[in-house]
Design an enzyme around this catalytic site. Structure first.
Site, PDB file in Angstrom:
ATOM      1  N   ARG B 291       0.855  -1.179   0.000  1.00 22.29           N
ATOM      2  CA  ARG B 291       0.000   0.000   0.000  1.00 22.29           C
ATOM      3  C   ARG B 291       0.893   1.231   0.000  1.00 22.29           C
ATOM      4  O   ARG B 291       1.432   1.617   1.026  1.00 22.29           O
ATOM      5  CB  ARG B 291      -0.843  -0.055   1.278  1.00 22.29           C
ATOM      6  CG  ARG B 291      -2.059   0.792   1.291  1.00 22.29           C
ATOM      7  CD  ARG B 291      -2.687   0.719   2.666  1.00 22.29           C
ATOM      8  NE  ARG B 291      -1.976   1.572   3.611  1.00 22.29           N
ATOM      9  CZ  ARG B 291      -1.961   1.389   4.918  1.00 22.29           C
ATOM     10  NH1 ARG B 291      -2.572   0.380   5.461  1.00 22.29           N
ATOM     11  NH2 ARG B 291      -1.310   2.220   5.699  1.00 22.29           N
ATOM     12  N   HIS B 295      -3.658   4.240   4.690  1.00 17.09           N
ATOM     13  CA  HIS B 295      -4.849   3.379   4.712  1.00 17.09           C
ATOM     14  C   HIS B 295      -6.014   4.094   4.023  1.00 17.09           C
ATOM     15  O   HIS B 295      -6.748   3.506   3.236  1.00 17.09           O
ATOM     16  CB  HIS B 295      -5.192   3.045   6.163  1.00 17.09           C
ATOM     17  CG  HIS B 295      -6.575   2.529   6.378  1.00 17.09           C
ATOM     18  ND1 HIS B 295      -6.945   1.258   5.993  1.00 17.09           N
ATOM     19  CD2 HIS B 295      -7.679   3.098   6.936  1.00 17.09           C
ATOM     20  CE1 HIS B 295      -8.231   1.075   6.310  1.00 17.09           C
ATOM     21  NE2 HIS B 295      -8.690   2.169   6.877  1.00 17.09           N
ATOM     22  N   TYR B 304       3.874   6.144  11.356  1.00 22.02           N
ATOM     23  CA  TYR B 304       4.268   4.782  11.727  1.00 22.02           C
ATOM     24  C   TYR B 304       5.170   4.079  10.715  1.00 22.02           C
ATOM     25  O   TYR B 304       5.661   3.006  10.977  1.00 22.02           O
ATOM     26  CB  TYR B 304       3.020   3.924  11.979  1.00 22.02           C
ATOM     27  CG  TYR B 304       2.017   3.906  10.831  1.00 22.02           C
ATOM     28  CD1 TYR B 304       2.217   3.071   9.734  1.00 22.02           C
ATOM     29  CD2 TYR B 304       0.890   4.718  10.844  1.00 22.02           C
ATOM     30  CE1 TYR B 304       1.310   3.049   8.683  1.00 22.02           C
ATOM     31  CE2 TYR B 304      -0.023   4.699   9.792  1.00 22.02           C
ATOM     32  CZ  TYR B 304       0.191   3.867   8.716  1.00 22.02           C
ATOM     33  OH  TYR B 304      -0.700   3.858   7.685  1.00 22.02           O
TER      34      TYR B 304
END
Lengths: 324, 397
Positions: B291, B295, B304
């Site tokens: 990805r 998200h 993160y």
């Protein structure tokens, strides 16, 4: 007209509909060869085979999730949850998926199931075999909730539920599975959803109830009649959507209402009925509406007869309401 | 960022070290895309490994390539529209175009797709008009789901494409039940169900795999291992060696594929569909992809995820890899890229203009489709709303 108990009447409805419509499939734990732990599906496996009467892995979430998929494919699944206490592993599939499918897809994917499940106490089942979780489903937009109190209604309401375009939770009061007996019409017999039944006529107090507690309410009504108080007893049959017209018409006549249900008191369907009576018939009320219900505790094993709103608890509420 | 700004695939891609390699000797992170058990077809020089070549015709590759570029451009534009406050949300598929389009392409006409929420390209591939998708992003009156769900929660029944839900994994058991329905009716229909590797931690994954294994339903489980479930890395989802291996516990064969290799994804999905059609039951495919974006537009991956970790994935970007193949086999040129980008840009701009012009769904429509027929309590509540005053901001998207 044959005499049947509730178990036989529900079995008769399932058999009739499975013969009539080959899209109808039954699935769940133990529903096949053994015919369900209460024998409600007995004999269906032999007649319809394991493609249509399916013993599944032990997983309520799996049963309801896959049943939704079957429904989307064009089958008419009638899954059984062995006890309504065990329905919660499937709760997300029921409330987030099944109940919402038609709405969330803009009407493209109506998903329709009839979830049959035994409900209620009085069978020495303790906490995990006795609960009445109907309010938790009534609160969910998109579901219909049904609870019959006698064999003829059980058959008629189940056939209506299976043919209804919306998802239905069909709560079967197990305390009266075999105790309630009566004439059941042969063949195709439907009782419409959303219509309550006035089981006893009376002018003094309206009693609203459903399922196994109907018999306790009738017992209390008969005792009250001996003291000159005539109760009108309404058996809701369909808990949601509610037959509000029948309730309000009766309250306008009697001016008094007592709601009786097994489920815990707070945020139960009784509270909703009282609120609706206040909204729609406040000026007709002669006494505060009352609720006689289970307690806001987990369901107890040894003291279950103290927990249930039996006639000895209903009668004083009737008298106090009548004499208010 | 447009496709043209991605560097060409490096001839020598070396996988980055797994995040937790010391604990797990076999990496399950998608950095493992080059591991020997992972099916690959497209070689680093743009040629195909004959062993895994799905035999696509040039026009099929061209059409898939165009769909991949369109997906990328849509993703990029929708993020901008969200940042501008014109739409509320977008959940994209940046970097996962080959996994989604390759698998959707491999399904037969009569087969169905049960989506997660990241597969708008599969819905478009299945014929959902771009305008309807953009209408969904704006939640307007022409949105297939009538403005009732968040953006990227569309549905397209005509294209045998299911309904998108937000809870993770709920579509998995439903897909299994749907395929089971086909099996009960003895009809040759398979179902492709998408989910991320995070969903393998859900009840529904276990339930779905278990039921599918027991009843041998014709399902293809497509696990997009894209490295992250919001901020939680792959290593936190499982202690299994990888995700395909989970099939073994349910009696379901598992296969790992380079999810950034369009040709390999087509190959393994076709094999899984053929297996389903033979009555041999389900297959789980773990597509190792990545990805590249957050998200969703509500997520900031910089919190993160080190940006440096993206480098190997930019080199493995599925779009330049297909372009390299097309350059070699069909003489595809930079000018042709520019041309399709301009066409897609114009198409997208027009759709956004149209969507912004379209009114909100009617107030009454809020109460429709809750039940097949509107019951009394909803009629009462609808009438009360219509009689009352309007909320501030009504009329905005």
């Amino acid at each position: 007209m044959p005499q049947m108990n509730m178990v036989q009447a529900i079995n008769d409805a399932l058999r009739f509909e499975m013969r009539r419509d080959d899209r109808v499939v039954v699935l769940g734990e133990d529903v096949g060869k053994v015919g369900g732990v209460f024998r409600v599906t007995q004999g269906l496996f032999d007649e319809f085979g394991d493609d249509r009467v399916i013993d599944t892995p032990l997983s309520e979430g799996g049963i309801i999730g896959t049943a939704i998929g079957m429904a989307l494919y064009g089958l008419v699944p009638v899954p059984e949850i062995q006890f309504s206490d065990f329905i919660f592993p499937a709760y997300d599939q029921i409330v987030s998926e099944l109940a919402k499918y038609r709405y969330r897809s803009g009407g493209e994917y109506p998903a329709k199931l009839v979830i049959r499940t035994p409900v209620g106490g009085g069978i020495r089942g303790g906490h995990y075999h006795s609960q009445s979780p109907e309010a938790q489903f009534i609160h969910v937009a998109g579901l219909k909730v049904v609870c019959p109190s006698n064999p003829a209604d059980a058959k008629g309401l189940l056939l209506s539920s299976i043919r209804d375009p919306d998802p239905v939770l069909f709560f079967e009061p197990k305390r009266i599975y075999r105790a309630a007996k009566g004439d059941v019409p042969d063949g195709d017999y439907m009782v419409p959803l959303g219509k309550a039944s006035v089981v006893r006529q009376g002018n003094h107090v309206t009693l609203v109830t459903w399922g196994a507690m109907l018999y306790e309410a009738l017992d209390a009504a008969n005792q009250a009649a001996a003291q000159g108080i005539e109760c009108e007893v309404i058996d809701l049959r369909t808990l949601w959507p509610l037959d509000i017209d029948t309730i309000i018409a009766s309250v306008k006549k009697t001016g008094r209402v007592v709601v009786v249900h097994e489920a815990p008191k707070s945020c139960g369907l009784g509270g909703e009925i009282v609120a609706l009576v206040n909204e729609k018939a406040f000026l007709h009320l002669e006494a505060p509406p009352r609720r006689v219900t289970g307690f806001d505790t987990p369901f107890p094993y040894t003291l279950e007869m103290e927990y249930l709103p039996l006639s000895h608890r209903i009668l004083p509420a009737i008298i106090e309401t009548a004499r208010y | 960022m447009s496709t043209a700004s991605y560097p060409a695939p490096s001839p020598a891609v070396s996988p980055a070290p797994a995040n937790d390699g010391s604990v797990h000797p076999v990496a399950r992170h998608p950095h493992d895309a080059t591991a020997p058990d992972v099916v690959r077809a497209l070689r680093e020089d743009g040629t195909l490994d004959p062993k895994n070549d799905p035999g696509l015709r040039t026009e099929e590759v061209l059409s898939l390539y165009r769909a991949m570029v369109r997906t990328r451009l849509l993703d990029e534009r929708l993020v901008i529209l969200q940042r501008q406050g014109r739409i509320g949300f977008h959940i994209g598929s940046l970097g996962e175009e080959a996994t989604i389009l390759g698998s959707a392409f491999a399904m037969r006409q009569n087969d169905w797709i049960f989506p997660c929420y990241r597969e708008f390209s599969a819905a478009l591939w299945r014929g959902m008009p771009l305008q309807r998708y953009i209408d969904n992003m704006f939640g307007n009156a022409n949105d297939p789901v009538k403005g009732r769900q968040m953006p990227d929660h569309y549905t397209w029944k005509k294209g045998r494409f299911g309904s998108v839900s937000s809870p993770i994994g709920t579509q998995i058991t439903q897909a299994v039940g749907f395929a089971w329905g086909a099996k009960v009716k003895r009809e040759d229909t398979a179902v492709l169900v998408y989910f991320g590797e995070g969903a393998t931690s859900s009840n529904e994954f276990h339930n779905g795999m278990n039921f599918a294994g027991v009843f041998k339903t014709p399902v293809v489980f497509m696990c997009r291992n894209n490295g992250w479930a919001i901020s939680v890395p792959t290593e936190r989802q499982t202690a299994s060696e990888n995700f395909a291996v989970k099939g073994e516990a349910y009696g379901i064969p598992g296969v790992r594929v380079d999810g950034n290799d369009l040709f390999a994804v087509v190959k393994v999905t076709r094999d899984a569909v053929a297996r389903a059609a033979r009555g041999e039951g389900p297959t789980i495919i773990e597509a190792l992809t990545y990805r590249l974006s957050g998200h969703s537009t509500s997520d900031d991956p910089k919190v993160y995820r080190p940006e440096a970790g993206l480098d190997p994935w930019r080199r493995l970007d599925p779009i330049p890899r297909v372009r390299q193949y097309l350059e070699r086999t069909a003489g595809w040129s930079e000018a042709q890229d520019k041309q399709i980008e301009a066409e897609i840009d114009a198409e997208l701009k027009a759709a956004v203009v149209e969507a912004e012009k379209t009114a909100q769904p009617s107030l009454e429509s809020m109460f429709e489709d809750v039940y097949a027929e509107m019951p009394w309590h909803l009629r009462e509540q609808r009438d009360e709303l219509l009689r009352g005053t309007r909320a501030k901001g009504h009329g905005q998207h």
